[in-house]
Design a protein around this motif. Structure first.
Motif, PDB file in Angstrom:
ATOM      1  N   GLU A   1       0.806  -1.350   0.248  1.00 31.44           N
ATOM      2  CA  GLU A   1      -0.208   0.257   0.279  1.00 31.44           C
ATOM      3  C   GLU A   1       1.010   1.004   0.277  1.00 31.44           C
ATOM      4  O   GLU A   1       2.456   1.703   1.353  1.00 31.44           O
ATOM      5  CB  GLU A   1      -1.307   0.035   1.182  1.00 31.44           C
TER       6      GLU A   1
ATOM      7  N   ASP B   1     -14.033  -5.540  -2.359  1.00 30.18           N
ATOM      8  CA  ASP B   1     -14.366  -4.325  -2.748  1.00 30.18           C
ATOM      9  C   ASP B   1     -15.029  -3.493  -3.608  1.00 30.18           C
ATOM     10  O   ASP B   1     -15.468  -4.799  -4.913  1.00 30.18           O
ATOM     11  CB  ASP B   1     -12.623  -4.117  -3.826  1.00 30.18           C
TER      12      ASP B   1
ATOM     13  N   ASN C   1      -9.970   4.846   2.840  1.00 33.70           N
ATOM     14  CA  ASN C   1     -10.169   3.161   2.010  1.00 33.70           C
ATOM     15  C   ASN C   1     -11.212   3.099   1.508  1.00 33.70           C
ATOM     16  O   ASN C   1     -12.004   2.364   0.077  1.00 33.70           O
ATOM     17  CB  ASN C   1     -10.252   2.491   3.146  1.00 33.70           C
TER      18      ASN C   1
END
Length: 444
Positions: A319, A368, A406
């Motif tokens: 990340e 996601d 996020n």
């Protein structure tokens, strides 16, 4: 002897694999009997496996015999990193050594002592475990490789005939007691199956040789037809599956065998009919994407209308904070001037008041979802990839741009979220996704 006399020419250089056993010492005597007539240069290559206590004495014996026969001798002692799959490792190391000796002495031929019984054992083993057509034929009397021509003159004889020859000609040799062990598959065929077949027909080895030759003849014909088919279905290392499906089933098999041989080369014996059947099933599957893990850590990928090998790719789990610039695999995501008028899925415009900084780049995660620009509701990232025909392998490491909460803002090059601004809207951040400078330089 007829085979050797038809094959060899004056002044030929041969590398002869000699273990010191009855088969290779018989062959050594036969080859040596032609030495003066053909002015042959003979290099005896011996492998010391270092497994048995007798190995050192056997090497000394072969070396001494070479001195007596005025032949060059070279040897190598093998070392094994692991005990598993000993036979496979030994074969690989043995032929690598032979290849090096051939190159060193600029030899034309490598000659080994494989005989008719060995051929029977090989054919039966391949039939039992499954193989491709070429594998079912066992081995030939002559095999042309990129580095040498491999000759197997004893293919016409049986083990019994070799033993009789050695007795008549007083050929000294050494016996490897491990050849009697039932731990090895080949030995079990040798001890249990071959005696039964020979009782049924004392010349059964000739039947196997005929079987092998006929299969090789069929194989050569199919090879020609396969080369024609490959011109339409195979290009740049990839199989065109729609064109492949138009072929006759036999040629479909052959095309797949071809790409396997191209990929595996000398290690093709690691594959069998089960692997081929598995590959055919993925080719005919209605699923757009798929992969098969094959021996030696190789991966075969189906990506919509193509089939190809690719190296195993580790999934990126990093990340990265996205500020002025972020490098992700072969690509970069970087800030560009606000005056830029370009608009497409490679450009993202944001109002910093509508997102939570800092922005980050990560790989996809299970579950996601994102709200696509100009659409209501959310959509799974997985479904977006499927709709856009992004392969399963590429999905693993595709960048996903999110904010500090996020929230997914952008799938660079694929889709933008509702947070993307039009040129006429207010925005104070603009990013562009593109190939990295390092990759550009590589391509140049």
């Amino acid at each position: 002897m007829n085979f050797l006399k038809e094959t060899l020419r004056k002044n030929d250089t041969l590398v002869l694999g000699v273990s010191g056993g009855p088969d290779s010492m018989c062959l050594f005597d036969l080859i040596n009997s032609l030495k003066e007539e053909y002015n042959l240069k003979i290099i005896v290559a011996h492998i010391n496996h270092g497994i048995r206590k007798e190995s050192e004495e056997e090497e000394t014996f072969v070396k001494k015999t070479c001195e007596e026969k005025n032949c060059l001798f070279t040897s190598q002692k093998l070392e094994f990193t692991e005990k598993r799959n000993f036979e496979f490792q030994a074969r690989q190391k043995r032929y690598q050594f032979f290849k090096e000796v051939v190159k060193k002495y600029n030899a034309k031929y490598l000659v080994t002592a494989h005989h008719g019984d060995d051929l029977m054992e090989t054919v039966l083993m391949h039939m039992t475990r499954g193989s491709i057509l070429h594998g079912y034929s066992g081995f030939q009397n002559k095999t042309v490789t990129n580095d040498y021509i491999l000759l197997r003159p004893l293919i016409y004889t049986t083990k019994k005939e070799i033993e009789e020859y050695n007795k008549v000609h007083n050929i000294e040799y050494r016996l490897d007691v491990s050849n009697e062990s039932s731990l090895y598959t080949r030995n079990r065929f040798r001890k249990n199956i071959l005696p039964f077949l020979k009782e049924e027909n004392k010349n059964v080895h000739q039947k196997f040789l005929k079987f092998s030759e006929e299969l090789n003849e069929i194989d050569r014909y199919l090879e020609k037809q396969t080369k024609i088919a490959l011109t339409t279905v195979f290009d740049f290392g990839k199989v065109n599956l729609p064109e492949w499906k138009k072929l006759d089933s036999v040629l479909q098999h052959r095309v797949l065998e071809f790409i396997l041989k191209e990929e595996y080369q000398d290690n093709i014996h690691n594959l069998n009919s089960k692997h081929l059947k598995l590959i055919e099933s993925i080719c005919n599957s209605k699923k757009a994407n798929g992969k098969i893990n094959l021996p030696l850590k190789k991966t075969l990928i189906k990506e919509y209308d193509t089939l190809y090998f690719r190296p195993n790719v580790e999934e990126n789990t990093q990340e990265i904070i996205l500020e002025e610039k972020a490098v992700w695999n072969e690509f970069t995501i970087c800030k560009i001037p606000l005056e830029t008028k370009e608009k497409n899925n490679f450009i993202l415009r944001l109002n910093s008041n509508e997102v939570v900084l800092p922005l980050k780049v990560r790989n996809r995660k299970i579950g996601d979802k994102m709200t696509i620009k100009n659409f209501t509701g959310t959509k799974k990232i997985k479904d977006i990839f499927i709709n856009e025909k992004i392969s399963v392998e590429k999905r693993k490491n595709w960048p996903v741009v999110v904010d500090a909460n996020n929230t997914i803002l952008w799938l660079p090059g694929v889709k933008k979220s509702k947070f993307d601004k039009n040129i006429d809207d207010f925005y104070d951040i603009i990013y562009k996704y593109g190939i990295s400078e390092e990759k550009k330089n590589e391509e140049k």
